[in-house]
Design a protein around this motif. Sequence first.
Motif, PDB file in Angstrom:
ATOM      1  N   ASN A  86       0.551  -0.963  -0.323  1.00 53.92           N
ATOM      2  CA  ASN A  86       0.088  -0.054   0.009  1.00 53.92           C
ATOM      3  C   ASN A  86       0.611   1.331  -0.342  1.00 53.92           C
ATOM      4  O   ASN A  86       1.939   1.785   0.760  1.00 53.92           O
ATOM      5  CB  ASN A  86      -1.538  -0.075   0.933  1.00 53.92           C
ATOM      6  N   GLY A  87       0.619   2.372  -0.519  1.00 54.84           N
ATOM      7  CA  GLY A  87       1.873   3.271  -0.964  1.00 54.84           C
ATOM      8  C   GLY A  87       2.414   2.678  -2.235  1.00 54.84           C
ATOM      9  O   GLY A  87       3.247   4.173  -2.108  1.00 54.84           O
ATOM     10  N   PHE A  88       2.827   2.062  -2.901  1.00 60.31           N
ATOM     11  CA  PHE A  88       3.700   2.239  -3.613  1.00 60.31           C
ATOM     12  C   PHE A  88       3.541   2.511  -4.545  1.00 60.31           C
ATOM     13  O   PHE A  88       4.648   3.068  -5.512  1.00 60.31           O
ATOM     14  CB  PHE A  88       3.860   0.149  -3.553  1.00 60.31           C
ATOM     15  N   SER A  89       2.141   2.501  -5.285  1.00 60.90           N
ATOM     16  CA  SER A  89       1.791   3.598  -6.273  1.00 60.90           C
ATOM     17  C   SER A  89       1.285   4.212  -6.229  1.00 60.90           C
ATOM     18  O   SER A  89       0.395   3.596  -5.054  1.00 60.90           O
ATOM     19  CB  SER A  89       2.167   2.541  -7.318  1.00 60.90           C
ATOM     20  N   TYR A  90       0.727   5.556  -6.901  1.00 60.41           N
ATOM     21  CA  TYR A  90      -0.927   5.549  -7.295  1.00 60.41           C
ATOM     22  C   TYR A  90      -1.832   4.446  -6.671  1.00 60.41           C
ATOM     23  O   TYR A  90      -2.814   4.518  -6.339  1.00 60.41           O
ATOM     24  CB  TYR A  90      -0.820   6.575  -8.129  1.00 60.41           C
ATOM     25  N   GLY A  91      -1.330   3.015  -8.260  1.00 61.71           N
ATOM     26  CA  GLY A  91      -2.920   2.923  -8.372  1.00 61.71           C
ATOM     27  C   GLY A  91      -2.939   1.661  -7.260  1.00 61.71           C
ATOM     28  O   GLY A  91      -3.844   1.451  -6.571  1.00 61.71           O
ATOM     29  N   SER A  92      -1.462   1.708  -6.478  1.00 59.15           N
ATOM     30  CA  SER A  92      -1.411   0.565  -5.764  1.00 59.15           C
ATOM     31  C   SER A  92      -1.657   1.117  -4.123  1.00 59.15           C
ATOM     32  O   SER A  92      -2.255   0.694  -2.552  1.00 59.15           O
ATOM     33  CB  SER A  92      -0.032  -0.500  -5.207  1.00 59.15           C
ATOM     34  N   SER A  93      -2.191   2.364  -3.261  1.00 61.34           N
ATOM     35  CA  SER A  93      -2.870   3.358  -2.691  1.00 61.34           C
ATOM     36  C   SER A  93      -3.860   3.221  -2.848  1.00 61.34           C
ATOM     37  O   SER A  93      -4.670   3.870  -3.259  1.00 61.34           O
ATOM     38  CB  SER A  93      -2.710   4.409  -2.741  1.00 61.34           C
ATOM     39  N   HIS A  94      -4.793   2.121  -1.153  1.00 60.56           N
ATOM     40  CA  HIS A  94      -6.188   2.428  -0.976  1.00 60.56           C
ATOM     41  C   HIS A  94      -6.892   3.320  -1.409  1.00 60.56           C
ATOM     42  O   HIS A  94      -8.234   3.771  -1.423  1.00 60.56           O
ATOM     43  CB  HIS A  94      -6.604   1.954   0.167  1.00 60.56           C
ATOM     44  N   GLN A  95      -6.062   4.657  -0.301  1.00 63.26           N
ATOM     45  CA  GLN A  95      -6.886   6.022  -0.942  1.00 63.26           C
ATOM     46  C   GLN A  95      -7.365   6.417  -2.378  1.00 63.26           C
ATOM     47  O   GLN A  95      -7.857   7.149  -2.570  1.00 63.26           O
ATOM     48  CB  GLN A  95      -6.307   7.250   0.006  1.00 63.26           C
ATOM     49  N   ASN A  96      -6.696   5.652  -3.028  1.00 62.75           N
ATOM     50  CA  ASN A  96      -6.743   6.050  -4.725  1.00 62.75           C
ATOM     51  C   ASN A  96      -7.891   5.745  -5.478  1.00 62.75           C
ATOM     52  O   ASN A  96      -8.181   5.570  -6.083  1.00 62.75           O
ATOM     53  CB  ASN A  96      -5.665   6.469  -4.938  1.00 62.75           C
TER      54      ASN A  96
END
Length: 214
Positions: A86-96
């Motif tokens: 979580n947070g590694f990339s834009y896509g993998s960030s839960h908040q997005n």
Amino acid sequence: MVGYGDHGAFYRFSISNGKVLPLFYIYDSYLTPTEAWAELLTSTGSQSLRGTQYDGIFIALIVDEKHKHDILAGGFDGMYTYFASNGFSYGSSHQNWKGLKAFCDANNLLFVPSVGPGYVDTSIRPWNNHNTRNRVNGRYYETGLQAALNVRPEIVSITSFNEWHEGTQIERAVPKKTIRRVYLDYQPHEPDLYLELTRTWVEQFHKEKERWLV
């Protein structure tokens, strides 16, 4: 797919027109120009697969936010986030995920959030410690699964079943060490902890989907 397309090992997904087609996740799809994908995946492309025996559900990897527009223009059927950190990339960030799901809904695309039980790849990438995510006895996995269900996806993917070198395995684990490495295990829990958590959340996912359709 000739000779293999009808095999039961292919996961198939039903699309809006009633067709049931094999589903393919395409890793690093953004490395190929959008125009090249459009030639294959749009109905007007010069080498279009649409409506042929090679047609399928093609899911692209979203890493950066800008990729969502490329995925749409390339003719893909959806996007997935892949990375378990979580947070590694834009896509993998839960908040997005909420915003990405809204974009997909508006453009008739599938949004497939990817969830992992944890992440640690320092045995092969010693410099990448900042992307390590502790399993916290299953809580990290459950937090990700809840974040996925919160956006009401059609599909949730799990990264991964057996990638021990990246610490994302959910298969049974018992204490094991070699001269060079001590492998992760789930003690004091049972060896199948993450398989049982997966079973529980799959059941929850099915229940949630039934409520979404009401």
